[in-house]
Design a protein around this motif. Structure first.
Motif, PDB file in Angstrom:
ATOM      1  N   PRO A  18       5.073 -24.347  25.802  1.00 37.35           N
ATOM      2  CA  PRO A  18       6.115 -23.434  26.269  1.00 37.35           C
ATOM      3  C   PRO A  18       6.110 -22.093  25.523  1.00 37.35           C
ATOM      4  O   PRO A  18       6.370 -21.050  26.119  1.00 37.35           O
ATOM      5  N   SER A  99      18.530 -20.766  26.754  1.00 33.29           N
ATOM      6  CA  SER A  99      18.590 -21.793  27.786  1.00 33.29           C
ATOM      7  C   SER A  99      19.960 -22.451  27.773  1.00 33.29           C
ATOM      8  O   SER A  99      20.439 -22.877  26.719  1.00 33.29           O
ATOM      9  N   LYS A 101      20.583 -25.197  29.375  1.00 34.19           N
ATOM     10  CA  LYS A 101      20.303 -26.627  29.252  1.00 34.19           C
ATOM     11  C   LYS A 101      19.444 -26.845  28.020  1.00 34.19           C
ATOM     12  O   LYS A 101      18.520 -26.098  27.760  1.00 34.19           O
ATOM     13  N   LYS A 102      19.758 -27.845  27.280  1.00 34.20           N
ATOM     14  CA  LYS A 102      18.949 -28.193  26.115  1.00 34.20           C
ATOM     15  C   LYS A 102      17.929 -29.251  26.542  1.00 34.20           C
ATOM     16  O   LYS A 102      17.916 -30.373  26.065  1.00 34.20           O
ATOM     17  N   ASP A 103      17.071 -28.855  27.496  1.00 40.15           N
ATOM     18  CA  ASP A 103      16.064 -29.754  28.047  1.00 40.15           C
ATOM     19  C   ASP A 103      14.977 -30.017  27.013  1.00 40.15           C
ATOM     20  O   ASP A 103      14.308 -29.094  26.550  1.00 40.15           O
ATOM     21  N   LYS A 104      14.816 -31.245  26.633  1.00 39.06           N
ATOM     22  CA  LYS A 104      13.827 -31.632  25.627  1.00 39.06           C
ATOM     23  C   LYS A 104      12.432 -31.826  26.234  1.00 39.06           C
ATOM     24  O   LYS A 104      11.471 -31.976  25.514  1.00 39.06           O
ATOM     25  N   ARG A 106       9.243 -30.704  27.334  1.00 45.32           N
ATOM     26  CA  ARG A 106       8.446 -29.492  27.140  1.00 45.32           C
ATOM     27  C   ARG A 106       7.704 -29.078  28.420  1.00 45.32           C
ATOM     28  O   ARG A 106       7.557 -27.897  28.690  1.00 45.32           O
ATOM     29  N   LYS A 108       8.662 -29.543  31.545  1.00 51.06           N
ATOM     30  CA  LYS A 108       9.621 -28.918  32.459  1.00 51.06           C
ATOM     31  C   LYS A 108       9.979 -27.519  31.998  1.00 51.06           C
ATOM     32  O   LYS A 108      10.086 -26.592  32.799  1.00 51.06           O
ATOM     33  N   ARG A 109      10.177 -27.359  30.703  1.00 53.64           N
ATOM     34  CA  ARG A 109      10.514 -26.044  30.141  1.00 53.64           C
ATOM     35  C   ARG A 109       9.369 -25.060  30.378  1.00 53.64           C
ATOM     36  O   ARG A 109       9.575 -23.926  30.787  1.00 53.64           O
ATOM     37  N   GLN A 110       8.151 -25.509  30.132  1.00 51.62           N
ATOM     38  CA  GLN A 110       6.974 -24.668  30.355  1.00 51.62           C
ATOM     39  C   GLN A 110       6.865 -24.277  31.822  1.00 51.62           C
ATOM     40  O   GLN A 110       6.623 -23.109  32.143  1.00 51.62           O
ATOM     41  N   ILE A 113       9.433 -21.588  32.669  1.00 53.80           N
ATOM     42  CA  ILE A 113       9.056 -20.280  32.119  1.00 53.80           C
ATOM     43  C   ILE A 113       7.938 -19.655  32.946  1.00 53.80           C
ATOM     44  O   ILE A 113       7.966 -18.457  33.238  1.00 53.80           O
TER      45      ILE A 113
END
Length: 175
Positions: A18, A99, A101-104, A106, A108-110, A113
């Motif tokens: 990410p 963010s 959401k504190k989405d753990k 990685r 999904k976060r990547q 982005i």
């Protein structure tokens, strides 16, 4: 997201993450909003406020490097990059939006982005500082304590001797 940019940055950095995605998209924002491209010398300057993975994307995609003097570290810890174009005077600060959401996850976060519209990923503003001077060459001074060479702008005078940062003993008295 430009797939070729992503592949080039991944090849330079060594893996996907990410943080690298942040740098790739920040570069894409600067390219799109400022109309800039690769920097052969110091035409494009990036001041990075972090020393994380995204900085590798700046090197890979815009050819800004510390060695050329057009990649400058300003350690605020923020996921922000300020881009300057010397010739036109254009400038842009690109800062990652916090963010909600504190989405753990990685992956999904990547994916977010890389795929979300730039305005959902970043805020955009003018940098709060001016374009840094071009890189300069300095005379070398020999530290009279350790014997190593130091650029003259980094030397201190202590007890009548020229000493480097490593040998200098600061006198602050607590403030």
């Amino acid at each position: 997201m430009n797939q070729k940019n992503w592949e080039k940055a991944v090849a330079f950095h060594g893996h996907e993450c990410p943080g690298l995605a942040i740098g790739v998209r920040a570069c894409e924002a600067a390219i799109e909003k400022m109309g800039i491209g690769k920097s052969d010398d110091e035409e494009i300057v990036c001041v990075s406020e972090n020393d994380a993975c995204g900085v590798d994307a700046v090197q890979a995609l815009l050819s800004c490097t510390m060695g050329k003097g057009n990649l400058i570290y300003r350690g605020t810890g923020k996921m922000a990059f300020s881009f300057f174009e010397r010739k036109s005077g254009k400038k842009l600060r690109v800062c990652l939006r916090p963010s909600e959401k504190k989405d753990k996850d990685r992956k999904k976060r990547q994916a977010f982005i890389l795929d979300a519209p730039l305005d959902e990923v970043f805020t955009f503003s003018d940098p709060s500082f001016e374009l840094p001077d071009k890189a300069r060459l300095f005379n070398t001074v020999i530290c009279q304590k350790c014997g190593e060479g130091v650029p003259e702008h980094k030397i201190h005078l202590q007890d009548g001797k020229f000493v480097c940062d490593d040998c200098y003993v600061s006198y602050t008295r607590g403030w």
